[in-house]
Design a protein around this motif. Structure first.
Motif, PDB file in Angstrom:
ATOM      1  N   SER A  24       0.896  -1.172  -0.123  1.00 50.61           N
ATOM      2  CA  SER A  24      -0.022   0.134  -0.026  1.00 50.61           C
ATOM      3  C   SER A  24       0.780   1.334   0.215  1.00 50.61           C
ATOM      4  O   SER A  24       1.918   1.099  -0.363  1.00 50.61           O
ATOM      5  N   ALA A  25       0.337   2.408   0.461  1.00 47.39           N
ATOM      6  CA  ALA A  25       0.906   3.589   0.430  1.00 47.39           C
ATOM      7  C   ALA A  25       2.251   3.657   1.470  1.00 47.39           C
ATOM      8  O   ALA A  25       2.159   2.527   2.406  1.00 47.39           O
ATOM      9  N   ALA A  26       3.035   4.517   1.407  1.00 54.42           N
ATOM     10  CA  ALA A  26       4.113   4.472   2.172  1.00 54.42           C
ATOM     11  C   ALA A  26       3.668   4.673   3.757  1.00 54.42           C
ATOM     12  O   ALA A  26       2.527   5.137   3.995  1.00 54.42           O
ATOM     13  N   MET A  27       4.699   4.001   4.909  1.00 56.23           N
ATOM     14  CA  MET A  27       4.285   4.260   5.977  1.00 56.23           C
ATOM     15  C   MET A  27       3.939   5.753   6.510  1.00 56.23           C
ATOM     16  O   MET A  27       4.646   6.573   5.951  1.00 56.23           O
ATOM     17  N   ALA A  28       3.034   6.037   7.544  1.00 54.03           N
ATOM     18  CA  ALA A  28       3.097   7.178   8.151  1.00 54.03           C
ATOM     19  C   ALA A  28       3.923   7.323   9.188  1.00 54.03           C
ATOM     20  O   ALA A  28       4.790   6.688   9.391  1.00 54.03           O
ATOM     21  N   GLU A  29       4.319   8.602   9.378  1.00 56.33           N
ATOM     22  CA  GLU A  29       5.233   9.199  10.316  1.00 56.33           C
ATOM     23  C   GLU A  29       5.127   8.817  11.634  1.00 56.33           C
ATOM     24  O   GLU A  29       3.770   8.598  12.201  1.00 56.33           O
ATOM     25  N   ILE A  30       6.193   8.771  12.328  1.00 60.49           N
ATOM     26  CA  ILE A  30       5.867   8.177  13.840  1.00 60.49           C
ATOM     27  C   ILE A  30       6.750   9.074  14.777  1.00 60.49           C
ATOM     28  O   ILE A  30       7.746   9.766  14.116  1.00 60.49           O
ATOM     29  N   THR A  31       6.273   9.624  15.909  1.00 59.47           N
ATOM     30  CA  THR A  31       7.215  10.334  16.801  1.00 59.47           C
ATOM     31  C   THR A  31       8.336   9.771  17.331  1.00 59.47           C
ATOM     32  O   THR A  31       8.223   8.631  17.902  1.00 59.47           O
ATOM     33  N   ILE A  32       9.578  10.265  17.050  1.00 59.32           N
ATOM     34  CA  ILE A  32      10.885   9.520  17.561  1.00 59.32           C
ATOM     35  C   ILE A  32      11.472  10.344  18.667  1.00 59.32           C
ATOM     36  O   ILE A  32      12.400  10.056  19.490  1.00 59.32           O
ATOM     37  N   ALA A  33      11.179  11.570  18.931  1.00 55.83           N
ATOM     38  CA  ALA A  33      11.579  12.510  19.884  1.00 55.83           C
ATOM     39  C   ALA A  33      10.487  13.686  20.490  1.00 55.83           C
ATOM     40  O   ALA A  33       9.576  14.039  19.258  1.00 55.83           O
ATOM     41  N   PRO A  34      10.710  14.457  21.343  1.00 54.76           N
ATOM     42  CA  PRO A  34       9.687  15.417  21.677  1.00 54.76           C
ATOM     43  C   PRO A  34       9.622  16.477  20.459  1.00 54.76           C
ATOM     44  O   PRO A  34      10.658  17.052  19.820  1.00 54.76           O
ATOM     45  N   GLY A  35       8.424  16.375  19.617  1.00 56.67           N
ATOM     46  CA  GLY A  35       8.155  17.382  18.494  1.00 56.67           C
ATOM     47  C   GLY A  35       8.949  16.943  17.292  1.00 56.67           C
ATOM     48  O   GLY A  35       9.096  17.883  16.386  1.00 56.67           O
ATOM     49  N   GLU A  36       9.169  15.866  17.211  1.00 56.63           N
ATOM     50  CA  GLU A  36       9.802  15.369  15.895  1.00 56.63           C
ATOM     51  C   GLU A  36       9.425  13.901  15.555  1.00 56.63           C
ATOM     52  O   GLU A  36       9.258  13.047  16.164  1.00 56.63           O
ATOM     53  N   LYS A  37       9.162  14.046  14.019  1.00 62.65           N
ATOM     54  CA  LYS A  37       8.483  12.784  13.692  1.00 62.65           C
ATOM     55  C   LYS A  37       9.420  12.216  12.270  1.00 62.65           C
ATOM     56  O   LYS A  37      10.219  13.040  11.854  1.00 62.65           O
ATOM     57  N   ALA A  38       9.589  10.718  12.201  1.00 55.05           N
ATOM     58  CA  ALA A  38      10.084  10.610  10.879  1.00 55.05           C
ATOM     59  C   ALA A  38       9.277   9.094  10.330  1.00 55.05           C
ATOM     60  O   ALA A  38       8.589   8.585  11.134  1.00 55.05           O
ATOM     61  N   ALA A  39       9.632   8.916   9.158  1.00 57.59           N
ATOM     62  CA  ALA A  39       8.885   7.793   8.366  1.00 57.59           C
ATOM     63  C   ALA A  39       9.884   7.311   7.245  1.00 57.59           C
ATOM     64  O   ALA A  39      10.745   8.352   6.743  1.00 57.59           O
ATOM     65  N   ILE A  40       9.771   6.199   6.869  1.00 57.32           N
ATOM     66  CA  ILE A  40      10.799   5.563   5.825  1.00 57.32           C
ATOM     67  C   ILE A  40       9.650   5.531   4.726  1.00 57.32           C
ATOM     68  O   ILE A  40       8.489   4.787   4.581  1.00 57.32           O
ATOM     69  N   GLY A  41       9.913   6.334   3.705  1.00 51.27           N
ATOM     70  CA  GLY A  41       8.648   6.464   2.537  1.00 51.27           C
ATOM     71  C   GLY A  41       8.934   5.641   1.256  1.00 51.27           C
ATOM     72  O   GLY A  41       8.356   5.599   0.414  1.00 51.27           O
ATOM     73  N   VAL A  42      10.072   4.685   1.138  1.00 53.33           N
ATOM     74  CA  VAL A  42      10.334   3.916   0.394  1.00 53.33           C
ATOM     75  C   VAL A  42       9.636   2.554   0.358  1.00 53.33           C
ATOM     76  O   VAL A  42       9.270   1.925   1.334  1.00 53.33           O
ATOM     77  N   THR A  43       9.197   2.379  -1.019  1.00 54.61           N
ATOM     78  CA  THR A  43       8.285   1.106  -1.142  1.00 54.61           C
ATOM     79  C   THR A  43       8.620   0.471  -2.475  1.00 54.61           C
ATOM     80  O   THR A  43       9.529   1.174  -3.238  1.00 54.61           O
ATOM     81  N   ALA A  44       8.029  -0.622  -2.869  1.00 50.68           N
ATOM     82  CA  ALA A  44       8.405  -1.229  -3.987  1.00 50.68           C
ATOM     83  C   ALA A  44       7.865  -0.604  -5.297  1.00 50.68           C
ATOM     84  O   ALA A  44       7.939  -1.100  -6.332  1.00 50.68           O
ATOM     85  N   LEU A  45       6.985   0.297  -4.889  1.00 51.99           N
ATOM     86  CA  LEU A  45       6.415   1.134  -5.982  1.00 51.99           C
ATOM     87  C   LEU A  45       7.467   2.218  -6.586  1.00 51.99           C
ATOM     88  O   LEU A  45       6.961   2.799  -7.675  1.00 51.99           O
ATOM     89  N   ASP A  46       8.351   2.442  -5.768  1.00 52.06           N
ATOM     90  CA  ASP A  46       9.293   3.676  -6.032  1.00 52.06           C
ATOM     91  C   ASP A  46       9.851   3.320  -7.516  1.00 52.06           C
ATOM     92  O   ASP A  46      10.256   2.213  -7.924  1.00 52.06           O
ATOM     93  N   VAL A  47       9.964   4.478  -8.309  1.00 49.31           N
ATOM     94  CA  VAL A  47      10.661   4.226  -9.677  1.00 49.31           C
ATOM     95  C   VAL A  47      12.065   3.613  -9.650  1.00 49.31           C
ATOM     96  O   VAL A  47      12.202   2.981 -10.565  1.00 49.31           O
ATOM     97  N   GLY A  48      12.973   3.890  -8.839  1.00 51.35           N
ATOM     98  CA  GLY A  48      14.246   3.367  -8.488  1.00 51.35           C
ATOM     99  C   GLY A  48      13.949   1.866  -8.645  1.00 51.35           C
ATOM    100  O   GLY A  48      14.852   1.139  -8.987  1.00 51.35           O
ATOM    101  N   ILE A  49      13.089   1.123  -7.845  1.00 52.87           N
ATOM    102  CA  ILE A  49      12.655  -0.197  -7.736  1.00 52.87           C
ATOM    103  C   ILE A  49      12.363  -0.873  -9.036  1.00 52.87           C
ATOM    104  O   ILE A  49      12.779  -1.661  -9.688  1.00 52.87           O
ATOM    105  N   ARG A  50      11.301  -0.022  -9.590  1.00 56.62           N
ATOM    106  CA  ARG A  50      10.459  -0.332 -10.750  1.00 56.62           C
ATOM    107  C   ARG A  50      11.529  -0.456 -11.918  1.00 56.62           C
ATOM    108  O   ARG A  50      11.685  -1.513 -12.841  1.00 56.62           O
ATOM    109  N   ASP A  51      12.557   0.607 -12.291  1.00 54.12           N
ATOM    110  CA  ASP A  51      13.124   0.658 -13.094  1.00 54.12           C
ATOM    111  C   ASP A  51      14.413  -0.373 -13.353  1.00 54.12           C
ATOM    112  O   ASP A  51      14.760  -1.041 -14.116  1.00 54.12           O
TER     113      ASP A  51
END
Length: 334
Positions: free
Chosen positions: A192-219
Motif C-alpha cells: 500500500s502507500a508509504a508508512m505514516a510518520e511516527i514520533t521519535i523524539a519530543p516534537g520530531e517525527k520520522a518515516a521511511i517512505g520507500v516502497t516497491a512502487l518507487d521508480v528506482g525499484i521499478r526501473d
C-alpha cells in the motif's frame, strides 16, 4: 506518688516490641546506607511528589520513543542493506550487458541471461524481505509481501512481451507494463502507500517512505527482467535481436542508478535522523535519572550515623533483656 510497675509478661511484651521496632528501623537504615536511596519517598520529600511524578512521566514517554526509534532503526538498516544488495546486482551486470550487446556472441548472451535471471529473483527476494514478520517495502501494509516470487513475476512478464518481434517491441512492452497503473502497480505490487510518520523524539517525527512502487525499484526490476528474458530467448533466437535487448537492459540499469542512489540517500537521511534522536533521548534520560536520584538520595554520612545509633540502641535492649533474664529471688533478696 504511687509507683506503677509492669508484670513480667507485660514487661517481656514491651521489650519484644521495642526490639522489633529497632530491628525494623535498623534494616531500613541499612538499606538506605547501602543503596543511597530513601526507603520512604513520601517522608523524604515531605509528601511533595510532584517533581518525581513529572520525571516518571517523562521517562515513560522517552521509553516509548526508544521503542519506536529502535524499530525504525532496524527497519531502515535492513532496507538499506536490501537496496545496496540490489544496486550491486545492477551495477555489476550493466557494463557486462553493454559489452555483450556489442560482442554478438550467443554463449556470452546465454551466460549473462542466466546471471540476470538469478539477479532478478534475488532482487525480488530482497524487496520481499521481512523483519520481525513485517515487510520492508510494502508501505503501511507490513503484513503483506510486496511482490510475487521472482519466477512467478518472470512468468507474468513473458506473457506481457509475448508477440513482441523486436528488441524495441520487448522494451516498449516492459516499459509500458512497469509504468502503467494497471500493470506493475496493480498486478505485481501487493502493498500500500508509504508508512505514516511516527514520533521519535519530543516534537520530531520520522518515516521511511520507500516502497516497491518507487521508480528506482521499478526501473531496476525492469532492466533485470529485460536481461533475464533475453536469456530465455526473447525476442527470438536471432543473435542480433538478443544482443540489442541486452544493450537496452544495460542502459536501463544504468539509467535507474540515480534513482537507486536517491532511495539509498533518503533511507540514509532517516537513519541519521534516528541516530540523532536516539542521542538526544539518551541524554535526556540520563539527566532525568540524575534528577530523580538527587531527589530520593540520602546523605551517606547521616545514614551511617543513624545506623550506628540504631545498633547502639539494639545492643542496649539486648543487654537489658539479658540482665532481666538473669534475675532470681536470691539475687533480689541480697
Amino acid at each position: 506518688m504511687s509507683l506503677v510497675s509492669l508484670g513480667d509478661l507485660a514487661q517481656s511484651f514491651v521489650m519484644r516490641r521495642n526490639m522489633g521496632q529497632v530491628k525494623a528501623e535498623l534494616q531500613i537504615l541499612t538499606q538506605e546506607m547501602t543503596t543511597g536511596v530513601s526507603a520512604d519517598t513520601v517522608r523524604h520529600t515531605g509528601a511533595d511528589l510532584g517533581p518525581l511524578n513529572a520525571i516518571s512521566a517523562s521517562l515513560a514517554r522517552l521509553a516509548a520513543y526508544h521503542s519506536a526509534t529502535t524499530e525504525l532503526e532496524l527497519f531502515s538498516g535492513a532496507m538499506q542493506t536490501a537496496l545496496q544488495t540490489v544496486d550491486g546486482f545492477a551495477t555489476d551486470l550493466a557494463p557486462q550487458l553493454l559489452s555483450a550487446g556489442a560482442a554478438l556472441q550467443d554463449s556470452t548472451l546465454d551466460a549473462l541471461g542466466a546471471q540476470a535471471e538469478q539477479s532478478f529473483k534475488a532482487a525480488v527476494a530482497a524487496f520481499n524481505t521481512r523483519v520481525g514478520d513485517r515487510s520492508l517495502f510494502a508501505g503501511s501494509a507490513t503484513h503483506q509481501t510486496p511482490l510475487p516470487e521472482g519466477e512467478a513475476l518472470l512468468a507474468t512478464l513473458e506473457t506481457v512481451v509475448a508477440g513482441a518481434a523486436t528488441a524495441a517491441d520487448v522494451a516498449a512492452a516492459l516499459d509500458g507494463w512497469f509504468t502503467d497503473p494497471a500493470g506493475y502497480a496493480a498486478q505485481a505490487y501487493q502493498g500500500s502507500a508509504a508508512m505514516a510518520e511516527i514520533t521519535i523524539a519530543p516534537g520530531e517525527k520520522a518515516a521511511i517512505g520507500v516502497t516497491a512502487l518507487d521508480v528506482g525499484i521499478r526501473d531496476t526490476l525492469k532492466g533485470l527482467a529485460m536481461a533475464a528474458l533475453m536469456g530465455r530467448g526473447v525476442p527470438g533466437e536471432a543473435t542480433a535481436g538478443r544482443a540489442a535487448l541486452a544493450t537496452m537492459a544495460g542502459e536501463a540499469l544504468l539509467a535507474a542508478q540515480p534513482h537507486r542512489a536517491g532511495l539509498a540517500a533518503a533511507t540514509g537521511m532517516v537513519e541519521g535522523q534516528i541516530a540523532a534522536a536516539q542521542a538526544r533521548n539518551s541524554a535526556e534520560i540520563t539527566a532525568l535519572e540524575l534528577a530523580r536520584a538527587k531527589i530520593v538520595s540520602v546523605d551517606p554520612f547521616e545514614a551511617a550515623t543513624k545506623v550506628k545509633e540504631a545498633q547502639t540502641q539494639l545492643e542496649m535492649i539486648y543487654a537489658v533483656t539479658a540482665r532481666l533474664s538473669s534475675l532470681s529471688l536470691m539475687e533480689y533478696l541480697r
